[in-house]
Design a protein around this motif. Structure first.
Motif, PDB file in Angstrom:
ATOM      1  N   LEU A 180       0.845   5.321   6.278  1.00  0.00           N
ATOM      2  CA  LEU A 180       1.736   4.537   5.426  1.00  0.00           C
ATOM      3  C   LEU A 180       3.199   4.944   5.600  1.00  0.00           C
ATOM      4  O   LEU A 180       3.510   6.078   5.953  1.00  0.00           O
ATOM      5  CB  LEU A 180       1.306   4.736   3.963  1.00  0.00           C
ATOM      6  N   ASN A 181       4.077   3.991   5.337  1.00  0.00           N
ATOM      7  CA  ASN A 181       5.529   4.267   5.462  1.00  0.00           C
ATOM      8  C   ASN A 181       6.013   5.085   4.282  1.00  0.00           C
ATOM      9  O   ASN A 181       5.452   5.005   3.182  1.00  0.00           O
ATOM     10  CB  ASN A 181       6.322   2.965   5.433  1.00  0.00           C
ATOM     11  N   ASN A 182       7.055   5.856   4.502  1.00  0.00           N
ATOM     12  CA  ASN A 182       7.709   6.512   3.384  1.00  0.00           C
ATOM     13  C   ASN A 182       8.913   5.697   2.970  1.00  0.00           C
ATOM     14  O   ASN A 182       9.727   5.326   3.814  1.00  0.00           O
ATOM     15  CB  ASN A 182       8.147   7.924   3.773  1.00  0.00           C
ATOM     16  N   PRO A 183       9.011   5.386   1.677  1.00  0.00           N
ATOM     17  CA  PRO A 183      10.155   4.582   1.248  1.00  0.00           C
ATOM     18  C   PRO A 183      11.469   5.366   1.360  1.00  0.00           C
ATOM     19  O   PRO A 183      11.470   6.597   1.296  1.00  0.00           O
ATOM     20  CB  PRO A 183       9.830   4.262  -0.204  1.00  0.00           C
ATOM     21  N   VAL A 184      12.555   4.631   1.540  1.00  0.00           N
ATOM     22  CA  VAL A 184      13.882   5.261   1.571  1.00  0.00           C
ATOM     23  C   VAL A 184      14.226   5.774   0.177  1.00  0.00           C
ATOM     24  O   VAL A 184      14.680   6.894  -0.002  1.00  0.00           O
ATOM     25  CB  VAL A 184      14.944   4.230   2.038  1.00  0.00           C
ATOM     26  N   SER A 185      13.976   4.899  -0.816  1.00  0.00           N
ATOM     27  CA  SER A 185      14.132   5.381  -2.180  1.00  0.00           C
ATOM     28  C   SER A 185      12.983   4.840  -3.013  1.00  0.00           C
ATOM     29  O   SER A 185      12.381   3.808  -2.691  1.00  0.00           O
ATOM     30  CB  SER A 185      15.478   4.931  -2.749  1.00  0.00           C
ATOM     31  N   TYR A 186      12.667   5.574  -4.077  1.00  0.00           N
ATOM     32  CA  TYR A 186      11.469   5.255  -4.846  1.00  0.00           C
ATOM     33  C   TYR A 186      11.741   5.527  -6.305  1.00  0.00           C
ATOM     34  O   TYR A 186      12.350   6.528  -6.673  1.00  0.00           O
ATOM     35  CB  TYR A 186      10.324   6.138  -4.350  1.00  0.00           C
ATOM     36  N   PHE A 187      11.323   4.612  -7.164  1.00  0.00           N
ATOM     37  CA  PHE A 187      11.546   4.791  -8.592  1.00  0.00           C
ATOM     38  C   PHE A 187      10.300   4.346  -9.336  1.00  0.00           C
ATOM     39  O   PHE A 187       9.747   3.284  -9.060  1.00  0.00           O
ATOM     40  CB  PHE A 187      12.771   3.966  -9.008  1.00  0.00           C
ATOM     41  N   GLU A 188       9.827   5.192 -10.237  1.00  0.00           N
ATOM     42  CA  GLU A 188       8.640   4.807 -11.004  1.00  0.00           C
ATOM     43  C   GLU A 188       8.923   4.918 -12.494  1.00  0.00           C
ATOM     44  O   GLU A 188       9.447   5.925 -12.964  1.00  0.00           O
ATOM     45  CB  GLU A 188       7.447   5.706 -10.640  1.00  0.00           C
ATOM     46  N   LEU A 189       8.599   3.854 -13.220  1.00  0.00           N
ATOM     47  CA  LEU A 189       8.662   3.894 -14.672  1.00  0.00           C
ATOM     48  C   LEU A 189       7.208   4.049 -15.113  1.00  0.00           C
ATOM     49  O   LEU A 189       6.428   3.100 -14.995  1.00  0.00           O
ATOM     50  CB  LEU A 189       9.281   2.595 -15.194  1.00  0.00           C
ATOM     51  N   ALA A 190       6.841   5.246 -15.560  1.00  0.00           N
ATOM     52  CA  ALA A 190       5.429   5.552 -15.778  1.00  0.00           C
ATOM     53  C   ALA A 190       4.755   4.510 -16.653  1.00  0.00           C
ATOM     54  O   ALA A 190       5.245   4.155 -17.716  1.00  0.00           O
ATOM     55  CB  ALA A 190       5.287   6.938 -16.396  1.00  0.00           C
ATOM     56  N   GLY A 191       3.635   4.026 -16.198  1.00  0.00           N
ATOM     57  CA  GLY A 191       2.867   3.066 -16.968  1.00  0.00           C
ATOM     58  C   GLY A 191       3.421   1.659 -16.925  1.00  0.00           C
ATOM     59  O   GLY A 191       2.840   0.744 -17.485  1.00  0.00           O
ATOM     60  N   LYS A 192       4.583   1.470 -16.268  1.00  0.00           N
ATOM     61  CA  LYS A 192       5.186   0.133 -16.220  1.00  0.00           C
ATOM     62  C   LYS A 192       5.186  -0.422 -14.803  1.00  0.00           C
ATOM     63  O   LYS A 192       4.707  -1.530 -14.567  1.00  0.00           O
ATOM     64  CB  LYS A 192       6.641   0.203 -16.724  1.00  0.00           C
ATOM     65  N   SER A 195      -2.563   1.620  -9.342  1.00  0.00           N
ATOM     66  CA  SER A 195      -1.973   1.681  -7.995  1.00  0.00           C
ATOM     67  C   SER A 195      -2.954   2.320  -7.031  1.00  0.00           C
ATOM     68  O   SER A 195      -3.107   1.881  -5.893  1.00  0.00           O
ATOM     69  CB  SER A 195      -0.693   2.517  -7.971  1.00  0.00           C
ATOM     70  N   LYS A 196      -3.646   3.354  -7.525  1.00  0.00           N
ATOM     71  CA  LYS A 196      -4.629   4.012  -6.651  1.00  0.00           C
ATOM     72  C   LYS A 196      -5.725   3.035  -6.245  1.00  0.00           C
ATOM     73  O   LYS A 196      -6.172   3.032  -5.111  1.00  0.00           O
ATOM     74  CB  LYS A 196      -5.249   5.200  -7.373  1.00  0.00           C
ATOM     75  N   ALA A 197      -6.145   2.202  -7.206  1.00  0.00           N
ATOM     76  CA  ALA A 197      -7.182   1.222  -6.914  1.00  0.00           C
ATOM     77  C   ALA A 197      -6.702   0.239  -5.840  1.00  0.00           C
ATOM     78  O   ALA A 197      -7.457  -0.135  -4.948  1.00  0.00           O
ATOM     79  CB  ALA A 197      -7.561   0.483  -8.181  1.00  0.00           C
ATOM     80  N   ILE A 198      -5.431  -0.131  -5.936  1.00  0.00           N
ATOM     81  CA  ILE A 198      -4.894  -1.085  -4.947  1.00  0.00           C
ATOM     82  C   ILE A 198      -4.858  -0.438  -3.564  1.00  0.00           C
ATOM     83  O   ILE A 198      -5.249  -1.045  -2.569  1.00  0.00           O
ATOM     84  CB  ILE A 198      -3.494  -1.570  -5.368  1.00  0.00           C
ATOM     85  N   VAL A 199      -4.417   0.833  -3.506  1.00  0.00           N
ATOM     86  CA  VAL A 199      -4.372   1.530  -2.219  1.00  0.00           C
ATOM     87  C   VAL A 199      -5.755   1.558  -1.593  1.00  0.00           C
ATOM     88  O   VAL A 199      -5.936   1.274  -0.407  1.00  0.00           O
ATOM     89  CB  VAL A 199      -3.853   2.978  -2.398  1.00  0.00           C
ATOM     90  N   GLU A 200      -6.753   1.873  -2.423  1.00  0.00           N
ATOM     91  CA  GLU A 200      -8.118   1.945  -1.918  1.00  0.00           C
ATOM     92  C   GLU A 200      -8.581   0.601  -1.387  1.00  0.00           C
ATOM     93  O   GLU A 200      -9.244   0.510  -0.367  1.00  0.00           O
ATOM     94  CB  GLU A 200      -9.048   2.382  -3.039  1.00  0.00           C
ATOM     95  N   LYS A 201      -8.194  -0.439  -2.115  1.00  0.00           N
ATOM     96  CA  LYS A 201      -8.612  -1.786  -1.743  1.00  0.00           C
ATOM     97  C   LYS A 201      -7.997  -2.195  -0.398  1.00  0.00           C
ATOM     98  O   LYS A 201      -8.655  -2.774   0.463  1.00  0.00           O
ATOM     99  CB  LYS A 201      -8.182  -2.750  -2.854  1.00  0.00           C
ATOM    100  N   ALA A 235       0.836  -1.196   0.000  1.00  0.00           N
ATOM    101  CA  ALA A 235       0.000   0.000   0.000  1.00  0.00           C
ATOM    102  C   ALA A 235       0.875   1.251   0.000  1.00  0.00           C
ATOM    103  O   ALA A 235       0.634   2.205  -0.732  1.00  0.00           O
ATOM    104  CB  ALA A 235      -0.931  -0.001   1.204  1.00  0.00           C
ATOM    105  N   SER A 236       1.947   1.235   0.827  1.00  0.00           N
ATOM    106  CA  SER A 236       2.839   2.390   0.900  1.00  0.00           C
ATOM    107  C   SER A 236       3.485   2.663  -0.451  1.00  0.00           C
ATOM    108  O   SER A 236       3.619   3.811  -0.882  1.00  0.00           O
ATOM    109  CB  SER A 236       3.952   2.152   1.922  1.00  0.00           C
ATOM    110  N   THR A 237       3.863   1.590  -1.142  1.00  0.00           N
ATOM    111  CA  THR A 237       4.521   1.741  -2.436  1.00  0.00           C
ATOM    112  C   THR A 237       3.557   2.312  -3.469  1.00  0.00           C
ATOM    113  O   THR A 237       3.899   3.233  -4.217  1.00  0.00           O
ATOM    114  CB  THR A 237       5.053   0.378  -2.912  1.00  0.00           C
ATOM    115  N   CYS A 238       2.340   1.749  -3.481  1.00  0.00           N
ATOM    116  CA  CYS A 238       1.367   2.200  -4.485  1.00  0.00           C
ATOM    117  C   CYS A 238       0.927   3.627  -4.229  1.00  0.00           C
ATOM    118  O   CYS A 238       0.569   4.358  -5.151  1.00  0.00           O
ATOM    119  CB  CYS A 238       0.144   1.290  -4.472  1.00  0.00           C
TER     120      CYS A 238
END
Lengths: 811, 60
Positions: free
Chosen positions: A561-573, A549-555, A538-541
């Motif tokens: 939620l925790n804040n990640p130490v590092s975070y990387f997003e490849l949009a749409g992937k 991802s929003k749907a998963i968070v809602e579910k 949930a924290s990641t999404c």
């Protein structure tokens, strides 16, 4: 510690929502957000707290602060001129459409705006139409101020492109009321003045004086009925005749003129009392039929196109910084800023890295598309996540989306689509039969008694007047419209019922029609996640803007939620987040495989929706299966339709198997359909002779809805946008569609019966007329009797039929 | 019997006044919105009290 215990159970004083953040308090009242608190402070300061005593938690949640710059374009004089209803000196009147109006408190507040802004003279709410008309003094306040103030207190007006292009429409209904009023007034008075005649009181001595007096009054009273109330029938008959056609207004007009002419002649020549009571009553009943037929649904609009979807303004980046301008002043090459959840007004070139655009309403694709810099963005797409910077490449009216409206199907106005009504089709036969009988009896009586011949001729014309005939259709169809509305199906007007009843093929859209637009079902398939792992997922999404991802968070329903130490997003992937003690990968199977994580899926889940794969600490755990929820009762509906059913989807095939499970007998299932593909498909079906009913919801179906014989827009919320169509159906009523079609069909059986019924009256009257016994009294009894009995018969018969079919008969 | 003529003309005149009132009602938009006035009448009184209050406040 379970974070959910922190959720306060108090409700917001302003909007009644649950308060999650417990520390927003003002004067001992809790609020769910800063926005709500601000509104309360404004209302409190201006002595407007009655708002809260009328309804508890009446307010509208104001989540986003108001972006002041957004309304800058309202200072543009051109825009102001287009928006205001009228301006007289310094007094400006403007009508806003505000979908948020929902209760008595709203009405109260919007009619007391003068307490907040001194420049406002008054506000008048129309609750059914969800509009407020505000009159203000433009030396004391400005249009922009008024709109900003409305937005601040939670009543943001809907301002769309169409308001820049359309002129206000005057109400037609008023004229009809006036005509009905005049007809009713004259009808009542003439009946009174004709009363002595009914009782044959003319034997008394002073009869001549009275006859002249009453007769004169009757002529005077009948004149406005002929020249004002009934003029539309004469005009319509004349228009049709001059085009060498015949509609039902022709025999009506013949009857009207015969009645009026004969009556006036009798009174002036002193040979009789005339039939003015029948004449005025006849027009009065006809107009009642018109009122019944004109029933409109104020809160619904059936004529919307892209102009009521696209925004009215956009923020342009210039040398002097950001400036909001009206959309129709956009030029090619302009740089514009589009924020999260806002719409792209015209085709443009993307300037933002990893831009996410949601095209679901425009194309039917359910997942957002990611775009790189330099790629084309089409008008109507909704920006998801970060603010987009775009360069306009086409003017609004030349955009890809708007091209659809250039199609032939939109060229024919809606009126041409309506087939001539049943009543109009039989009226030529009717008219010629009546004229034939009249001429025949004229000839026969010329042999028997020439002095009577002309009287008989007009009597036939009078009695054959299709009053009851003309009433059967509007009353039956008017009841049908009302009954369907009570069941959640709102028709544009009564003319379209015939199209609906003739349906021979159904075409369904997928997203938003077969499936619910908003809700999705989510389940996890794989090695079950522990409580702590779910929390990490949930924290990641949470940090990702992707709708899945929003749907998963809602579910998962996690808070704190925790804040990640590092975070990387490849949009749409996918996303990759690192926490102190673990690392989480969430995304498509390709995304995970690129990270050297082995993904295993079983084929059985293919075609059942989108999948989001999860790996924790380098180990594959399974996937979230995210499916659109098929609307309730739809499976039954589809299997009850014994006509060809087609599916057109703008989306890809990923939910094909699910759709086959819902209904195995699709005549054809087509995926990846563009809006114009859909339109062409409907046209091809029509060319093969099918009478097509199209059911869709978004702008992507607009073309198909327009091309079809009957277009139905599915709507979850009556005030939300729905494309131009013949009927709007409440999503919760969609499962009864088949019943509605059957019911509309049965309406025509009822009309047929009432036609027979009214012909009986005509025949009885003809008997009187041909034999020379049509006294004013007989006419005065026969005419209202036939009209009222037809009204009663059709109203009762449609309701009995509706009840038999299991439909609600009253709202 | 002549008085009947007068009476009838007079009754017609009264009826015409009502027709005029109906015209006025339609033209002033009373038939356009059948719903909102029903809501509005619920809080007519409170409007005047709150107005008075604000007036007296300003007067002080």
């Amino acid at each position: 510690m379970n974070p959910s215990t922190h959720i306060a159970k108090t409700r917001c004083y302003h909007c009644g929502e649950n308060c999650n953040e417990a520390d927003i308090v003002w004067e001992n009242k809790r609020f769910c957000c800063e926005g709500c608190k601000t509104v309360f402070q404004i209302l409190d300061k201006n002595n407007l707290c009655t708002y809260y005593s009328l309804n508890e938690g009446a307010g509208i949640q104001v989540k986003n602060g108001v972006e002041r710059k957004r309304f800058e374009y309202l200072q543009d004089l051109d825009v102001q001129h287009k928006l205001v209803d009228f301006q007289k000196g310094n007094t400006v009147s403007i009508t806003f459409s505000i979908p948020n109006i929902h209760c008595t408190s709203c009405v109260w507040l919007l009619e007391n705006l003068q307490n907040i802004d001194e420049g406002i003279i008054r506000g008048t709410v129309n609750f059914l139409k969800r509009t407020v008309t505000i009159v203000f003094d433009d030396t004391k306040t400005t249009l922009r101020h008024v709109v900003e103030m409305l937005t601040t207190i939670g009543y943001e007006p809907t301002l769309k492109l169409e308001q820049l292009e359309e002129e206000g429409k005057a109400s037609v209904q008023r004229g009809l009321w006036l005509k009905l009023g005049v007809a009713g007034f004259c009808f009542g008075n003439i009946m009174l003045f004709s009363f002595p005649e009914y009782l044959k009181m003319d034997q008394s001595g002073s009869s001549d004086m009275f006859r002249l007096f009453f007769g004169g009054l009757n002529i005077l009273l009948a004149l406005p009925v002929l020249l004002y109330s009934g003029i539309d029938y004469l005009k319509s008959a004349w228009a049709v005749l001059s085009q060498k056609g015949i509609n039902l207004d022709v025999p009506i007009s013949i009857g009207m003129l015969a009645l009026f002419g004969r009556s006036a002649y009798e009174i002036i020549s002193g040979t009789g009392a005339g039939y003015f009571d029948s004449f005025t009553g006849f027009i009065f009943f006809l107009l009642i039929g018109k009122v019944v037929q004109k029933k409109t649904f104020d809160q619904l609009t059936f004529d919307r196109d892209y102009k009521s979807y696209l925004p009215i303004s956009v923020i342009r980046l210039g040398q002097k910084g950001e400036k909001s301008i009206p959309v129709n002043k956009l030029e090619i090459g302009d740089h514009v800023l589009i924020r999260n959840q806002e719409l792209v007004p015209a085709d443009s070139v993307n300037q933002t890295e990893n831009l996410q655009i949601d095209y679901s309403f425009i194309t039917g694709e359910s997942e957002p598309v990611s775009l790189r810099v330099g790629e084309l963005v089409f008008a109507g797409g909704k920006v998801v996540g970060k603010t987009a910077e775009l360069i306009i490449s086409k003017k609004v009216e030349h955009s890809y989306l708007t091209q659809l409206w250039e199609n032939e199907s939109f060229k024919n106005s809606h009126k041409d689509k309506v087939i001539t009504s049943f009543a109009d089709r039989i009226s030529p036969h009717f008219t010629f039969t009546v004229l034939g009988i009249a001429v025949l009896s004229l000839l026969v009586w010329l042999q028997i008694d020439a002095s009577q011949a002309f009287t008989i001729f007009t009597a036939v014309l009078i009695v054959a007047c299709p009053c009851a005939l003309a009433l059967s259709t509007p009353f039956t169809l008017g009841s049908v419209v009302n009954i369907l509305a009570a069941n959640g199906f709102y028709l544009r007007n009564t003319h379209v019922i015939e199209s609906l009843s003739r349906t021979s093929a159904f075409v369904f859209d997928k997203t938003g029609t077969i499936t619910e637009a908003e809700n999705r079902s989510i389940d996890f398939v794989g090695i079950p996640l522990s409580n702590k792992e779910e929390h990490l997922v949930a924290s990641t999404c949470k940090s990702s803007t992707h709708p899945l991802s929003k749907a998963i968070v809602e579910k998962l329903k996690r808070t704190a939620l925790n804040n990640p130490v590092s975070y990387f997003e490849l949009a749409g992937k996918g996303v990759h987040a690192v926490y102190p003690d673990s690392r989480v990968y969430i995304g498509s199977s390709e995304f995970l495989e690129e990270q050297n994580i082995q993904v295993t899926t079983d084929d059985s889940s293919l075609g059942y929706g989108s999948k989001v794969f999860v790996a924790i600490d380098g180990k594959y755990r399974g996937y979230f299966r995210i499916r659109h929820i098929v609307r309730k009762g739809l499976s039954n509906l589809l299997s009850d339709i014994f006509k060809p059913v087609f599916l057109l989807s703008g989306d890809n095939e990923k939910e094909k198997n699910m759709l086959l499970k819902v209904f195995p007998h699709w005549r054809k299932m087509l995926f990846d359909q563009s809006p114009s593909d859909k339109l062409d498909f409907v046209n091809t079906l029509k060319r093969k002779g099918a009478h097509v009913t199209m059911i869709g919801d978004g702008l992507n179906d607009a073309g198909a809805l327009q091309a079809s014989n009957f277009g139905i827009a599915v709507s979850d919320d009556k005030s939300s946008f729905s494309p131009a169509c013949d009927g709007i159906i409440d999503a919760t009523s969609l499962h009864s569609l088949n019943k509605f079609v059957a019911f509309s069909k049965s309406a025509f059986t009822i009309i047929l019966f009432s036609f027979g019924f009214s012909l009986l009256y005509n025949l009885t009257g003809l008997g009187f007329a041909i034999t020379g016994h049509l006294s004013p009294l007989v006419a005065a009894i026969l005419m209202p009797l036939s009209s009222v009995s037809i009204m009663a018969f059709t109203t009762v018969a449609t309701r009995i039929q509706a009840q038999k079919m299991g439909l609600k008969i009253w709202v | 019997m002549g008085v009947i003529v007068l009476l009838i003309l007079f009754s017609l005149l009264v009826a015409l006044i009502f027709l005029g009132a109906f015209f006025w009602a339609v033209k002033s938009g009373q038939f356009d919105d059948p719903q909102t006035p029903a809501i509005r009448m619920l809080f007519d009184n409170e409007i005047s009290t709150s107005k008075n209050k604000s007036k007296t406040l300003r007067g002080e």
